[in-house]
Design a protein around this motif. Structure first.
Motif, PDB file in Angstrom:
ATOM      1  N   ASN A   1       6.366 -11.713  13.300  1.00  0.00           N
ATOM      2  CA  ASN A   1       6.018 -10.589  12.356  1.00  0.00           C
ATOM      3  C   ASN A   1       4.951 -10.922  11.614  1.00  0.00           C
ATOM      4  OD1 ASN A   1       6.543  -7.912  11.733  1.00  0.00           O
ATOM      5  ND2 ASN A   1       7.807  -8.337  10.002  1.00  0.00           N
ATOM      6  N   VAL A   2       3.899 -11.832  11.838  1.00  0.00           N
ATOM      7  CA  VAL A   2       2.694 -12.144  11.273  1.00  0.00           C
ATOM      8  C   VAL A   2       1.572 -11.457  11.819  1.00  0.00           C
ATOM      9  CG1 VAL A   2       3.528 -14.401  10.369  1.00  0.00           C
ATOM     10  CG2 VAL A   2       2.378 -14.190  12.186  1.00  0.00           C
ATOM     11  N   THR A   3       0.712 -11.053  10.925  1.00  0.00           N
ATOM     12  CA  THR A   3      -0.472  -9.994  11.484  1.00  0.00           C
ATOM     13  C   THR A   3      -1.390 -10.968  12.309  1.00  0.00           C
ATOM     14  OG1 THR A   3      -0.076  -8.406   9.869  1.00  0.00           O
ATOM     15  CG2 THR A   3      -2.139  -8.270  10.993  1.00  0.00           C
ATOM     16  N   VAL A   4      -1.707 -10.411  13.517  1.00  0.00           N
ATOM     17  CA  VAL A   4      -2.873 -11.228  14.451  1.00  0.00           C
ATOM     18  C   VAL A   4      -3.710 -10.249  15.005  1.00  0.00           C
ATOM     19  CG1 VAL A   4      -3.424 -12.947  16.183  1.00  0.00           C
ATOM     20  CG2 VAL A   4      -1.057 -12.972  14.960  1.00  0.00           C
ATOM     21  N   GLU A   5      -5.075 -10.159  14.599  1.00  0.00           N
ATOM     22  CA  GLU A   5      -5.924  -9.230  14.863  1.00  0.00           C
ATOM     23  C   GLU A   5      -7.364  -9.877  14.827  1.00  0.00           C
ATOM     24  OE1 GLU A   5      -4.356  -5.289  14.579  1.00  0.00           O
ATOM     25  OE2 GLU A   5      -4.952  -5.470  12.459  1.00  0.00           O
ATOM     26  N   VAL A   6      -8.278  -9.112  15.716  1.00  0.00           N
ATOM     27  CA  VAL A   6      -9.444  -9.640  15.782  1.00  0.00           C
ATOM     28  C   VAL A   6     -10.224  -9.139  14.535  1.00  0.00           C
ATOM     29  CG1 VAL A   6     -11.580  -9.365  17.000  1.00  0.00           C
ATOM     30  CG2 VAL A   6      -9.737  -9.904  18.487  1.00  0.00           C
ATOM     31  N   GLN A   7     -10.935 -10.016  13.947  1.00  0.00           N
ATOM     32  CA  GLN A   7     -11.635  -9.638  12.655  1.00  0.00           C
ATOM     33  C   GLN A   7     -12.298  -8.388  12.492  1.00  0.00           C
ATOM     34  OE1 GLN A   7     -14.513 -12.427  11.030  1.00  0.00           O
ATOM     35  NE2 GLN A   7     -12.992 -12.798   9.299  1.00  0.00           N
ATOM     36  N   ASP A   8     -12.941  -7.957  13.472  1.00  0.00           N
ATOM     37  CA  ASP A   8     -13.934  -6.721  13.511  1.00  0.00           C
ATOM     38  C   ASP A   8     -13.211  -5.436  14.491  1.00  0.00           C
ATOM     39  OD1 ASP A   8     -14.253  -7.506  16.126  1.00  0.00           O
ATOM     40  OD2 ASP A   8     -16.665  -7.205  15.869  1.00  0.00           O
ATOM     41  N   ARG A   9     -12.111  -5.611  14.891  1.00  0.00           N
ATOM     42  CA  ARG A   9     -11.206  -4.479  15.507  1.00  0.00           C
ATOM     43  C   ARG A   9      -9.897  -4.466  15.093  1.00  0.00           C
ATOM     44  NH1 ARG A   9     -12.270  -4.850  21.512  1.00  0.00           N
ATOM     45  NH2 ARG A   9     -14.338  -5.383  20.856  1.00  0.00           N
ATOM     46  N   LYS A  10      -9.628  -4.294  13.656  1.00  0.00           N
ATOM     47  CA  LYS A  10      -8.124  -3.880  13.068  1.00  0.00           C
ATOM     48  C   LYS A  10      -7.516  -2.864  13.587  1.00  0.00           C
ATOM     49  CE  LYS A  10      -9.005  -7.598   9.668  1.00  0.00           C
ATOM     50  NZ  LYS A  10      -8.960  -7.902   8.223  1.00  0.00           N
ATOM     51  N   HIS A  11      -6.250  -2.731  13.663  1.00  0.00           N
ATOM     52  CA  HIS A  11      -5.495  -1.360  13.849  1.00  0.00           C
ATOM     53  C   HIS A  11      -5.153  -0.961  12.688  1.00  0.00           C
ATOM     54  CE1 HIS A  11      -5.789  -3.976  17.440  1.00  0.00           C
ATOM     55  NE2 HIS A  11      -6.233  -2.812  18.223  1.00  0.00           N
ATOM     56  N   ILE A  12      -5.125   0.452  12.635  1.00  0.00           N
ATOM     57  CA  ILE A  12      -4.349   1.207  11.471  1.00  0.00           C
ATOM     58  C   ILE A  12      -2.947   0.625  11.321  1.00  0.00           C
ATOM     59  CG2 ILE A  12      -3.532   3.168  12.610  1.00  0.00           C
ATOM     60  CD1 ILE A  12      -4.969   4.506   9.891  1.00  0.00           C
ATOM     61  N   CYS A  13      -2.103   0.416  12.475  1.00  0.00           N
ATOM     62  CA  CYS A  13      -0.939  -0.164  12.214  1.00  0.00           C
ATOM     63  C   CYS A  13      -1.110  -1.735  12.895  1.00  0.00           C
ATOM     64  CB  CYS A  13       0.183   0.532  13.116  1.00  0.00           C
ATOM     65  SG  CYS A  13       1.737   0.327  13.028  1.00  0.00           S
ATOM     66  N   PRO A  14      -1.161  -2.512  12.035  1.00  0.00           N
ATOM     67  CA  PRO A  14      -1.384  -3.995  12.408  1.00  0.00           C
ATOM     68  C   PRO A  14      -0.735  -4.512  13.504  1.00  0.00           C
ATOM     69  CG  PRO A  14      -1.593  -3.759  10.018  1.00  0.00           C
ATOM     70  CD  PRO A  14      -1.078  -2.603  10.562  1.00  0.00           C
ATOM     71  N   TYR A  15      -1.409  -5.252  14.338  1.00  0.00           N
ATOM     72  CA  TYR A  15      -0.800  -6.030  15.534  1.00  0.00           C
ATOM     73  C   TYR A  15      -0.027  -7.335  14.825  1.00  0.00           C
ATOM     74  CZ  TYR A  15      -2.667  -2.744  19.146  1.00  0.00           C
ATOM     75  OH  TYR A  15      -2.792  -1.621  20.017  1.00  0.00           O
ATOM     76  N   ARG A  16       1.397  -7.287  15.480  1.00  0.00           N
ATOM     77  CA  ARG A  16       2.157  -8.522  14.733  1.00  0.00           C
ATOM     78  C   ARG A  16       2.550  -9.403  15.844  1.00  0.00           C
ATOM     79  NH1 ARG A  16       2.679  -7.129   9.440  1.00  0.00           N
ATOM     80  NH2 ARG A  16       2.614  -5.091   8.913  1.00  0.00           N
ATOM     81  N   THR A  17       2.872 -10.551  15.708  1.00  0.00           N
ATOM     82  CA  THR A  17       3.595 -11.607  16.572  1.00  0.00           C
ATOM     83  C   THR A  17       5.177 -11.029  16.817  1.00  0.00           C
ATOM     84  OG1 THR A  17       4.362 -12.871  14.728  1.00  0.00           O
ATOM     85  CG2 THR A  17       2.310 -13.407  15.732  1.00  0.00           C
ATOM     86  N   ASN A  18       5.750 -11.080  18.032  1.00  0.00           N
ATOM     87  CA  ASN A  18       6.979 -10.646  18.165  1.00  0.00           C
ATOM     88  C   ASN A  18       7.874 -11.894  17.831  1.00  0.00           C
ATOM     89  OD1 ASN A  18       7.122 -13.135  20.089  1.00  0.00           O
ATOM     90  ND2 ASN A  18       6.984 -11.844  21.863  1.00  0.00           N
TER      91      ASN A  18
END
Length: 442
Positions: A328-345
């Motif tokens: 449940n920690v956020t992992v995203e590419v720096q210049d393409r963040k999602h409005i609902c952040p992508y997280r670890t399972n």
């Protein structure tokens, strides 16, 4: 090991050949149960819920570990027949199941695909609608909607505007299913046109609607995915439906084609972290059964190649300094963040679909500054595997604290307050000309 599997495959039982006809619920269930029984080591059949009229929503899983997720093995899914009168996809997925299980151990490509991927196949999301079709027609049948007369592809929560229609049992079942697996890539199969449509289906000015489109932060990946499917389907690539469209090489942005609220592909991308496209596979929604062999011939290679794309980009686990996986920690590419952040399972895993190139991955844990990791995706995926990149954080994670402080994104119009445009949504000359053409000649 692979050689041993190839030899073993020659000794495995064969499923009775699936005929090219339309299979109603009893025949479909019999086929799926026969596959699950004869190929129990690589398949798992289960129902994710029931339709309004109590029919099971069957899913057949194909993989080397079909009953449970294995770390590093991405989850893929196909869903068909959510509009009950759009029947071609339903049959194609049954034939895909037969193709996969009968070639495991015989065909190196299929064997490697099953070794490296967990494939979930739902032939019918709307079995009541399919059974309601009395006289098949190319354009419209009563079975499009579910038994409560709701269009299931307008029934999901919407990120752009309020969609307070009653959630249907089939929709609720799919939404719950999405929370039980770490789905990475998906497609839903429809009929009535020939095109691969990609998100967003709805939008706001911040996603580019002023320019007759609505783009995600991952638009390059979505166009690539849609092209991967369409380029291997000759009729789709040249749009053989004899209708005037703005399709280019068999692909289209969903909003650019026509906006819709409450669609399944937008919901998958925003709330389930799963890239999904919509595949329109036949000009005629419910063609004569004699046409089914040609549909299988046109789509077989595309169906297989699209599954392979679950292995593009980068994957790995996030660990703290004690090498404990962090969920449940956020992992995203720096210049393409999602409005609902992508997280670890729950295993600390992340999967990011990316095209070849250099990227900076940003990991965010509450109470700590962002941790940056640079990765370079090679031009070619590594033999049925995304680039593997585990991330070790230089501190000890507090798992309970992380879990409590990161609630799920609320199911409300997330984009309703955004203004302005990202770089991805600014108009190109081509799109300007297309928009002008529509204004002058619509």
């Amino acid at each position: 090991m692979d050689c041993a599997r190839l030899w073993l495959g020659l000794l495995m039982p064969a499923v009775a050949a699936l005929d090219f006809s339309y299979h109603h619920q009893p025949e479909m269930e019999a086929f799926l149960k026969n596959v699950a029984q004869n190929y129990s080591s690589i398949t798992h059949l289960h129902s994710i819920g029931k339709s309004v009229q109590g029919r099971n929503l069957w899913v057949l899983v194909v993989g080397r570990s079909p009953r449970e997720h294995r770390i590093g093995i991405p989850e893929f899914k196909y869903v068909a027949n959510m509009h009950g009168d759009e029947a071609v996809g339903r049959e194609l997925l049954l034939h895909l199941i037969e193709y996969l299980v009968t070639r495991d151990g015989r065909d190196p490509e299929i064997t490697n695909l099953i070794n490296s991927t967990r494939i979930h196949i739902m032939p019918s999301m709307n079995p009541d609608g399919f059974e309601a079709v009395v006289k098949p027609d190319c354009f419209y049948n009563d079975g499009r909607d579910n038994s409560n007369l709701y269009d299931l592809n307008r029934n999901f929560p919407d990120a752009f505007e309020l969609n307070n229609v009653p959630r249907q049992p089939e929709t609720v079942a799919v939404m719950k299913w999405l929370t039980t697996e770490t789905f990475v890539l998906s497609a839903n199969l429809h009929g009535g046109a020939l095109v691969a449509s990609y998100p967003f289906d709805n939008g706001v000015p911040a996603t580019g609607t002023l320019y007759s489109r609505s783009l995600t932060p991952d638009d390059d990946v979505f166009q690539y995915l849609a092209n991967t499917y369409a380029s291997r389907n000759p009729d789709m690539k040249r749009n053989s439906c004899r209708i005037k469209t703005g399709f280019s090489n068999g692909i289209v942005n969903g909003y650019s084609w026509y906006p819709l609220k409450g669609g399944m592909q937008d919901y998958n991308y925003i709330w389930a972290q799963c890239f999904e496209i919509t595949l329109e596979l036949s000009c005629c929604k419910y063609p004569r059964k004699e046409k089914l062999p040609s549909f299988w011939k046109d789509n077989k290679d595309s169906l297989i190649e699209y599954i392979k794309q679950v292995h593009i980009g980068v994957k790995g686990q996030v660990f703290d300094q004690n090498e404990t996986p962090l969920s449940n920690v956020t992992v995203e590419v720096q210049d393409r963040k999602h409005i609902c952040p992508y997280r670890t399972n729950k295993f600390g895993e992340y999967y990011l679909l990316l095209l070849p190139g250099s990227y900076v991955i940003e990991v965010t844990v509450p109470g700590h500054g962002p941790h940056l990791t640079k990765v370079t995706i090679p031009p070619k995926s590594q033999n049925f595997s995304a680039l593997k990149k585990d991330i070790l954080l230089p501190f000890r994670g507090q798992l309970d604290h992380i879990s409590e402080s990161n609630p799920l994104c609320p199911r409300i119009p997330l984009y309703s307050e955004l203004q302005g445009h990202s770089a991805a949504t600014k108009p190109s000359l081509f799109l300007f000309l297309v928009t002008l053409f529509h204004i002058l000649f619509k």
